[in-house]
Design a protein around this motif. Structure first.
Motif, PDB file in Angstrom:
ATOM      1  N   MET A   1       0.842  -1.187   0.000  1.00 53.77           N
ATOM      2  CA  MET A   1       0.000   0.000   0.000  1.00 53.77           C
ATOM      3  C   MET A   1       0.884   1.247   0.000  1.00 53.77           C
ATOM      4  O   MET A   1       1.947   1.255   0.608  1.00 53.77           O
ATOM      5  N   ASN A   2       0.398   2.271  -0.676  1.00 51.07           N
ATOM      6  CA  ASN A   2       1.116   3.536  -0.798  1.00 51.07           C
ATOM      7  C   ASN A   2       0.306   4.652  -0.162  1.00 51.07           C
ATOM      8  O   ASN A   2      -0.926   4.608  -0.145  1.00 51.07           O
ATOM      9  N   SER A   3       1.004   5.664   0.325  1.00 46.30           N
ATOM     10  CA  SER A   3       0.344   6.824   0.919  1.00 46.30           C
ATOM     11  C   SER A   3       0.272   7.957  -0.097  1.00 46.30           C
ATOM     12  O   SER A   3       1.236   8.203  -0.829  1.00 46.30           O
ATOM     13  N   PHE A   4      -0.869   8.628  -0.115  1.00 45.27           N
ATOM     14  CA  PHE A   4      -1.098   9.755  -1.011  1.00 45.27           C
ATOM     15  C   PHE A   4      -1.730  10.888  -0.217  1.00 45.27           C
ATOM     16  O   PHE A   4      -2.388  10.655   0.791  1.00 45.27           O
ATOM     17  N   GLU A   5      -1.525  12.115  -0.694  1.00 43.95           N
ATOM     18  CA  GLU A   5      -2.180  13.275  -0.116  1.00 43.95           C
ATOM     19  C   GLU A   5      -3.139  13.837  -1.154  1.00 43.95           C
ATOM     20  O   GLU A   5      -2.790  13.950  -2.327  1.00 43.95           O
ATOM     21  N   ILE A   6      -4.331  14.190  -0.704  1.00 47.46           N
ATOM     22  CA  ILE A   6      -5.305  14.831  -1.584  1.00 47.46           C
ATOM     23  C   ILE A   6      -5.694  16.153  -0.941  1.00 47.46           C
ATOM     24  O   ILE A   6      -6.138  16.184   0.204  1.00 47.46           O
ATOM     25  N   PHE A   7      -5.473  17.239  -1.669  1.00 46.08           N
ATOM     26  CA  PHE A   7      -5.871  18.563  -1.205  1.00 46.08           C
ATOM     27  C   PHE A   7      -7.197  18.894  -1.861  1.00 46.08           C
ATOM     28  O   PHE A   7      -7.295  18.947  -3.096  1.00 46.08           O
ATOM     29  N   VAL A   8      -8.215  19.106  -1.042  1.00 43.46           N
ATOM     30  CA  VAL A   8      -9.559  19.394  -1.537  1.00 43.46           C
ATOM     31  C   VAL A   8      -9.803  20.899  -1.431  1.00 43.46           C
ATOM     32  O   VAL A   8      -9.736  21.467  -0.340  1.00 43.46           O
ATOM     33  N   HIS A   9     -10.059  21.525  -2.569  1.00 42.53           N
ATOM     34  CA  HIS A   9     -10.382  22.954  -2.611  1.00 42.53           C
ATOM     35  C   HIS A   9     -11.901  23.084  -2.496  1.00 42.53           C
ATOM     36  O   HIS A   9     -12.637  22.628  -3.365  1.00 42.53           O
ATOM     37  N   ASP A  10     -12.330  23.692  -1.412  1.00 40.59           N
ATOM     38  CA  ASP A  10     -13.741  23.798  -1.052  1.00 40.59           C
ATOM     39  C   ASP A  10     -14.104  25.274  -1.016  1.00 40.59           C
ATOM     40  O   ASP A  10     -13.376  26.077  -0.416  1.00 40.59           O
ATOM     41  N   ASP A  11     -15.205  25.644  -1.648  1.00 42.87           N
ATOM     42  CA  ASP A  11     -15.552  27.073  -1.726  1.00 42.87           C
ATOM     43  C   ASP A  11     -15.939  27.686  -0.385  1.00 42.87           C
ATOM     44  O   ASP A  11     -16.090  28.891  -0.267  1.00 42.87           O
ATOM     45  N   ARG A  12     -16.052  26.888   0.655  1.00 40.76           N
ATOM     46  CA  ARG A  12     -16.382  27.408   1.983  1.00 40.76           C
ATOM     47  C   ARG A  12     -15.148  27.796   2.784  1.00 40.76           C
ATOM     48  O   ARG A  12     -15.265  28.441   3.822  1.00 40.76           O
ATOM     49  N   TYR A  13     -13.955  27.412   2.325  1.00 43.17           N
ATOM     50  CA  TYR A  13     -12.728  27.627   3.089  1.00 43.17           C
ATOM     51  C   TYR A  13     -11.684  28.325   2.236  1.00 43.17           C
ATOM     52  O   TYR A  13     -11.647  28.170   1.016  1.00 43.17           O
ATOM     53  N   SER A  14     -10.805  29.068   2.898  1.00 45.67           N
ATOM     54  CA  SER A  14      -9.785  29.822   2.167  1.00 45.67           C
ATOM     55  C   SER A  14      -8.543  28.993   1.864  1.00 45.67           C
ATOM     56  O   SER A  14      -7.720  29.399   1.033  1.00 45.67           O
ATOM     57  N   VAL A  15      -8.380  27.852   2.517  1.00 44.41           N
ATOM     58  CA  VAL A  15      -7.238  26.971   2.257  1.00 44.41           C
ATOM     59  C   VAL A  15      -7.749  25.557   1.971  1.00 44.41           C
ATOM     60  O   VAL A  15      -8.806  25.167   2.465  1.00 44.41           O
ATOM     61  N   PRO A  16      -7.025  24.790   1.184  1.00 43.05           N
ATOM     62  CA  PRO A  16      -7.455  23.421   0.892  1.00 43.05           C
ATOM     63  C   PRO A  16      -7.428  22.535   2.141  1.00 43.05           C
ATOM     64  O   PRO A  16      -6.639  22.754   3.063  1.00 43.05           O
ATOM     65  N   THR A  17      -8.277  21.535   2.147  1.00 46.18           N
ATOM     66  CA  THR A  17      -8.317  20.545   3.218  1.00 46.18           C
ATOM     67  C   THR A  17      -7.464  19.353   2.795  1.00 46.18           C
ATOM     68  O   THR A  17      -7.574  18.865   1.668  1.00 46.18           O
ATOM     69  N   LEU A  18      -6.613  18.897   3.691  1.00 48.36           N
ATOM     70  CA  LEU A  18      -5.741  17.760   3.410  1.00 48.36           C
ATOM     71  C   LEU A  18      -6.430  16.460   3.807  1.00 48.36           C
ATOM     72  O   LEU A  18      -6.923  16.322   4.922  1.00 48.36           O
ATOM     73  N   GLN A  19      -6.464  15.530   2.876  1.00 51.62           N
ATOM     74  CA  GLN A  19      -6.969  14.169   3.136  1.00 51.62           C
ATOM     75  C   GLN A  19      -5.811  13.205   2.878  1.00 51.62           C
ATOM     76  O   GLN A  19      -5.189  13.255   1.813  1.00 51.62           O
ATOM     77  N   LEU A  20      -5.510  12.361   3.836  1.00 48.18           N
ATOM     78  CA  LEU A  20      -4.475  11.344   3.657  1.00 48.18           C
ATOM     79  C   LEU A  20      -5.155  10.050   3.230  1.00 48.18           C
ATOM     80  O   LEU A  20      -6.137   9.629   3.838  1.00 48.18           O
ATOM     81  N   VAL A  21      -4.618   9.442   2.180  1.00 44.77           N
ATOM     82  CA  VAL A  21      -5.237   8.247   1.598  1.00 44.77           C
ATOM     83  C   VAL A  21      -4.173   7.164   1.442  1.00 44.77           C
ATOM     84  O   VAL A  21      -3.040   7.448   1.036  1.00 44.77           O
ATOM     85  N   THR A  22      -4.548   5.946   1.756  1.00 38.41           N
ATOM     86  CA  THR A  22      -3.698   4.792   1.477  1.00 38.41           C
ATOM     87  C   THR A  22      -4.362   4.013   0.352  1.00 38.41           C
ATOM     88  O   THR A  22      -5.551   3.704   0.423  1.00 38.41           O
ATOM     89  N   ALA A  23      -3.602   3.740  -0.696  1.00 33.85           N
ATOM     90  CA  ALA A  23      -4.155   3.048  -1.859  1.00 33.85           C
ATOM     91  C   ALA A  23      -3.130   2.062  -2.402  1.00 33.85           C
ATOM     92  O   ALA A  23      -1.923   2.245  -2.229  1.00 33.85           O
ATOM     93  N   ALA A  24      -3.637   1.057  -3.089  1.00 32.53           N
ATOM     94  CA  ALA A  24      -2.768   0.018  -3.644  1.00 32.53           C
ATOM     95  C   ALA A  24      -1.863   0.552  -4.749  1.00 32.53           C
ATOM     96  O   ALA A  24      -0.728   0.112  -4.899  1.00 32.53           O
ATOM     97  N   ASP A  25      -2.396   1.517  -5.527  1.00 33.77           N
ATOM     98  CA  ASP A  25      -1.628   2.032  -6.659  1.00 33.77           C
ATOM     99  C   ASP A  25      -2.177   3.402  -7.053  1.00 33.77           C
ATOM    100  O   ASP A  25      -3.141   3.903  -6.460  1.00 33.77           O
ATOM    101  N   ASP A  26      -1.553   4.013  -8.065  1.00 27.96           N
ATOM    102  CA  ASP A  26      -1.970   5.341  -8.528  1.00 27.96           C
ATOM    103  C   ASP A  26      -3.415   5.342  -9.012  1.00 27.96           C
ATOM    104  O   ASP A  26      -4.155   6.302  -8.774  1.00 27.96           O
ATOM    105  N   THR A  27      -3.828   4.283  -9.691  1.00 30.78           N
ATOM    106  CA  THR A  27      -5.195   4.217 -10.219  1.00 30.78           C
ATOM    107  C   THR A  27      -6.216   4.274  -9.083  1.00 30.78           C
ATOM    108  O   THR A  27      -7.220   4.992  -9.172  1.00 30.78           O
ATOM    109  N   SER A  28      -5.960   3.569  -8.017  1.00 34.62           N
ATOM    110  CA  SER A  28      -6.856   3.593  -6.861  1.00 34.62           C
ATOM    111  C   SER A  28      -6.846   4.963  -6.193  1.00 34.62           C
ATOM    112  O   SER A  28      -7.881   5.440  -5.715  1.00 34.62           O
ATOM    113  N   ALA A  29      -5.689   5.603  -6.162  1.00 35.38           N
ATOM    114  CA  ALA A  29      -5.594   6.945  -5.571  1.00 35.38           C
ATOM    115  C   ALA A  29      -6.371   7.965  -6.406  1.00 35.38           C
ATOM    116  O   ALA A  29      -7.040   8.845  -5.862  1.00 35.38           O
TER     117      ALA A  29
END
Length: 80
Positions: free
Chosen positions: A1-29
């Protein structure tokens, strides 16, 4: 399993929200990033990072890069 970071840009916030994801590969991420983008109408864009490198952008983040416009393009997209 690999670790990935996803930054979510949400119109309610001035900075992106960080989501940490573990996925088998890039396609799953990528699937996880797409799911987060569509999880709320407030989510305007996502950035997927892995191994310290930006792997892809979706939504307003991808549009901003294609047009060459900086953060202003993301704010405009969020307002609309």
């Amino acid at each position: 399993m690999n670790s990935f970071e996803i930054f979510v840009h949400d119109d309610r916030y001035s900075v992106p929200t960080l989501q940490l994801v573990t996925a088998a590969d890039d396609t799953s991420a990528v699937a996880a990033a797409e799911s987060l983008l569509h999880a709320s109408p407030h989510h305007r864009g996502v950035e997927l990072w892995g191994g310290g490198e930006r792997l892809m952008e979706l939504g307003a983040c991808a549009e901003r890069r294609r047009t060459g416009r900086g953060a202003d393009a993301l704010r405009v997209a969020s307002a609309g």
